[in-house]
Write a protein that holds these residues in place. Structure first.
Motif, short mmCIF file in Angstrom:
data_model
loop_
_atom_site.label_atom_id
_atom_site.label_comp_id
_atom_site.label_asym_id
_atom_site.label_seq_id
_atom_site.Cartn_x
_atom_site.Cartn_y
_atom_site.Cartn_z
N VAL A 1 18.91 82.82 -77.56
CA VAL A 1 19.72 83.99 -77.90
C VAL A 1 20.30 84.57 -76.62
O VAL A 1 19.60 84.76 -75.63
N GLY A 2 21.59 84.87 -76.62
CA GLY A 2 22.25 85.36 -75.42
C GLY A 2 22.48 86.87 -75.45
O GLY A 2 22.41 87.51 -76.49
N PHE A 3 22.76 87.42 -74.27
CA PHE A 3 23.15 88.82 -74.15
C PHE A 3 24.65 88.94 -74.33
O PHE A 3 25.42 88.14 -73.79
N GLN A 4 25.06 89.98 -75.03
CA GLN A 4 26.48 90.24 -75.22
C GLN A 4 27.00 91.36 -74.32
O GLN A 4 28.15 91.32 -73.90
N GLN A 5 26.20 92.38 -74.08
CA GLN A 5 26.60 93.50 -73.22
C GLN A 5 25.50 93.87 -72.25
O GLN A 5 24.31 93.69 -72.55
N GLY A 6 25.90 94.37 -71.10
CA GLY A 6 24.98 94.92 -70.13
C GLY A 6 25.60 96.16 -69.51
O GLY A 6 26.79 96.16 -69.18
N TRP A 7 24.83 97.23 -69.36
CA TRP A 7 25.36 98.47 -68.82
C TRP A 7 24.22 99.27 -68.20
O TRP A 7 23.05 98.97 -68.40
N HIS A 8 24.56 100.29 -67.43
CA HIS A 8 23.52 101.16 -66.90
C HIS A 8 24.02 102.59 -66.82
O HIS A 8 25.22 102.86 -66.88
N GLY A 9 23.09 103.52 -66.70
CA GLY A 9 23.38 104.93 -66.53
C GLY A 9 22.40 105.55 -65.55
O GLY A 9 21.50 104.86 -65.05
N MET A 10 22.57 106.84 -65.27
CA MET A 10 21.73 107.52 -64.30
C MET A 10 20.81 108.54 -64.96
O MET A 10 21.23 109.31 -65.83
N ILE A 11 19.56 108.55 -64.51
CA ILE A 11 18.56 109.52 -64.93
C ILE A 11 18.34 110.48 -63.77
O ILE A 11 18.25 110.06 -62.61
N GLY A 12 18.25 111.77 -64.05
CA GLY A 12 17.98 112.77 -63.02
C GLY A 12 16.50 113.08 -62.97
O GLY A 12 15.93 113.59 -63.93
N MET A 13 15.84 112.76 -61.83
CA MET A 13 14.40 112.96 -61.67
C MET A 13 14.13 114.17 -60.79
O MET A 13 14.69 114.30 -59.70
N THR A 14 13.27 115.06 -61.25
CA THR A 14 12.88 116.22 -60.46
C THR A 14 11.58 115.92 -59.70
O THR A 14 10.92 114.91 -59.94
N ASP A 15 11.20 116.84 -58.82
CA ASP A 15 10.03 116.60 -57.98
C ASP A 15 8.72 116.56 -58.77
O ASP A 15 7.79 115.85 -58.40
N ASP A 16 8.65 117.29 -59.89
CA ASP A 16 7.42 117.31 -60.68
C ASP A 16 7.59 116.64 -62.04
O ASP A 16 6.74 116.75 -62.91
N HIS A 17 8.72 115.93 -62.23
CA HIS A 17 9.01 115.20 -63.47
C HIS A 17 9.14 116.12 -64.69
O HIS A 17 8.94 115.68 -65.82
N LEU A 18 9.52 117.37 -64.45
CA LEU A 18 9.76 118.32 -65.52
C LEU A 18 11.16 118.90 -65.38
O LEU A 18 11.67 119.03 -64.26
N PRO A 19 11.80 119.26 -66.50
CA PRO A 19 13.13 119.85 -66.42
C PRO A 19 13.08 121.25 -65.81
O PRO A 19 12.00 121.86 -65.71
N LYS A 20 14.24 121.73 -65.42
CA LYS A 20 14.36 123.05 -64.78
C LYS A 20 15.38 123.89 -65.53
O LYS A 20 16.38 123.37 -66.05
N PHE A 21 15.13 125.21 -65.56
CA PHE A 21 16.12 126.16 -66.05
C PHE A 21 16.60 126.97 -64.87
O PHE A 21 15.80 127.59 -64.16
#
Length: 428
Positions: A333-353
């Motif tokens: 079975v072959g791959f048809q699409q490949g793509w990537h995106g960016m994840i934003g990582m904080t210093d403590d792995h928790l979101p910020k307000f």
């Protein structure tokens, strides 16, 4: 075996329903709230604000879901990467327990919105599988399962045999089934949120990058090349795709690239065995592997890394080996699409307000958990701006962005480290 279509942006772009018509901003407009960024957070905020009667306008630099919201795996997870008991210890009272409750229920909000607005986004709420890689991985999941179960969450630790039955592979020593979670077609969901927001009365302007946000008396004015929008409030919803507008947000986040490869539709004889209940899955390795099926039976397999430079060939070769190791019946079975995106990582792995200025607010740093938290945080922003939630009642404390040390070096190290690990796994 089919040849990879490198011209295709992603499987999600190829299979999502057409977006609702939008145009670039021209002229000068007035609003109560201007949202900068057309991803999950910004669109959820716009939808909930518009439904509450506010005049709201979204400014997106590209197209709806251009960034991480249209490029992720599509796992609708509950909670964060941080262990449930560690999260209150990190945030303190009352925020830790408040955030756990909000994010535990966040997948329910996603699936409810998808149903309410009849979104064509392949929503499947059969849970997710966090799969144990070896004895150490199983021990991690035992701890996580115990902590969630003590809080009454519908999670269950599966044996190796049960895991094989649910995944179709025997490479894992167990798995944690989280029945709150599920999968979605992420770009279809982003476009669904946009369509719902437009129907509710929001304005959405694409291909309208904001050049600056400036004071306009007691209000703010978001200025683009074609016009401007004056508003009382500004929502900063750019997260990992922040550029020059709020550089302090970019400096707070370490970018972690994540790629996906999608196969052609799997052979009919393979589908009954591989993820028969359509859960999304990922493993406990630090450089993890994720895998899921889409509505048409394509396998989507991903990991850390960018499909640029040497990374494309390295990660694609690794993906093929990883797929056939888990599912030997897919060797042709072959791959048809490949793509990537960016994840934003904080210093403590928790979101910020953050309150970036008076009445300029936003959440950022989703650490790979963007769909459910982004949707929930967008609703929270709408309720905060509408006066229904005060700052003391938010799920996160108000903070200022703090730059991460050696950010550029760490980002380079993530990509080169991912390539090295994938090379070693191919040779091992």
């Amino acid at each position: 075996m089919t040849k990879l279509d490198q011209a295709a942006d992603s499987l999600w772009a190829a299979t999502a329903p057409a977006p609702a018509p939008t145009a670039s901003l021209t002229g000068d407009l007035q609003a109560d709230v201007v949202v900068v960024g057309g991803g999950f957070t910004g669109l959820s905020a716009a939808l909930h604000l518009a439904e509450a009667g506010a005049r709201v306008a979204v400014l997106e630099a590209h197209e709806i879901g251009h960034g991480g919201s249209g490029r992720n795996v599509g796992l609708v997870n509950a909670g964060m990467w941080v262990l449930p008991d560690d999260l209150p210890a990190t945030l303190g009272e009352p925020y830790g327990e408040r955030l756990l409750e909000l994010l535990g229920d966040a997948p329910k909000l996603v699936f409810a919105l998808a149903k309410k607005h009849a979104m064509d986004c392949e929503a499947v709420s059969t849970g997710t599988l966090h799969c144990a890689a070896g004895r150490a991985g199983l021990r991690q999941l035992e701890i996580r399962a115990g902590q969630w179960c003590r809080r009454g969450a519908p999670v269950r630790l599966l044996s190796a045999r049960e895991t094989a039955d649910k995944t179709g592979t025997e490479v894992f020593s167990g798995a944690l089934l989280d029945e709150r979670a599920g999968t979605i077609q992420p770009l279809g969901y982003a476009r669904g949120l946009a369509a719902a927001a437009l129907t509710a009365g929001a304005g959405i302007f694409t291909r309208s990058p904001v050049e600056r946000v400036e004071e306009d008396g007691n209000r703010w004015r978001a200025v683009t090349a074609g016009g401007s929008i004056a508003a009382d409030w500004v929502i900063a919803a750019t997260n990992a795709y922040t550029t020059r507008l709020w550089p302090q947000l970019r400096e707070e986040l370490v970018h972690l690239p994540y790629f996906n490869f999608a196969t052609e539709p799997l052979p009919p004889e393979a589908l009954p065995a591989i993820l028969p209940e359509r859960q999304g899955a990922w493993d406990t390795n630090k450089v993890l592997t994720s895998f899921r099926l889409d509505r048409s039976g394509r396998l989507v397999l991903g990991s850390v890394g960018a499909l640029s430079g040497t990374g494309r060939s390295v990660h694609q070769a690794w993906a093929r080996r990883a797929m056939t190791r888990m599912f030997p019946m897919l060797k042709d079975v072959g791959f048809q699409q490949g793509w990537h995106g960016m994840i934003g990582m904080t210093d403590d792995h928790l979101p910020k307000f953050h309150r970036l200025d008076r009445r300029i607010v936003g959440f950022s740093g989703y650490n790979g958990r963007g769909i459910a938290p982004g949707t929930a945080f967008g609703k929270i922003l709408a309720e905060h701006i509408g006066g229904r939630i005060g700052e003391s009642d938010l799920p996160l404390p108000v903070t200022l962005p703090v730059p991460q040390r050696l950010r550029a070096i760490r980002e380079a190290g993530i990509e080169w480290g991912a390539q090295a690990i994938h090379l070693m796994r191919m040779l091992g």
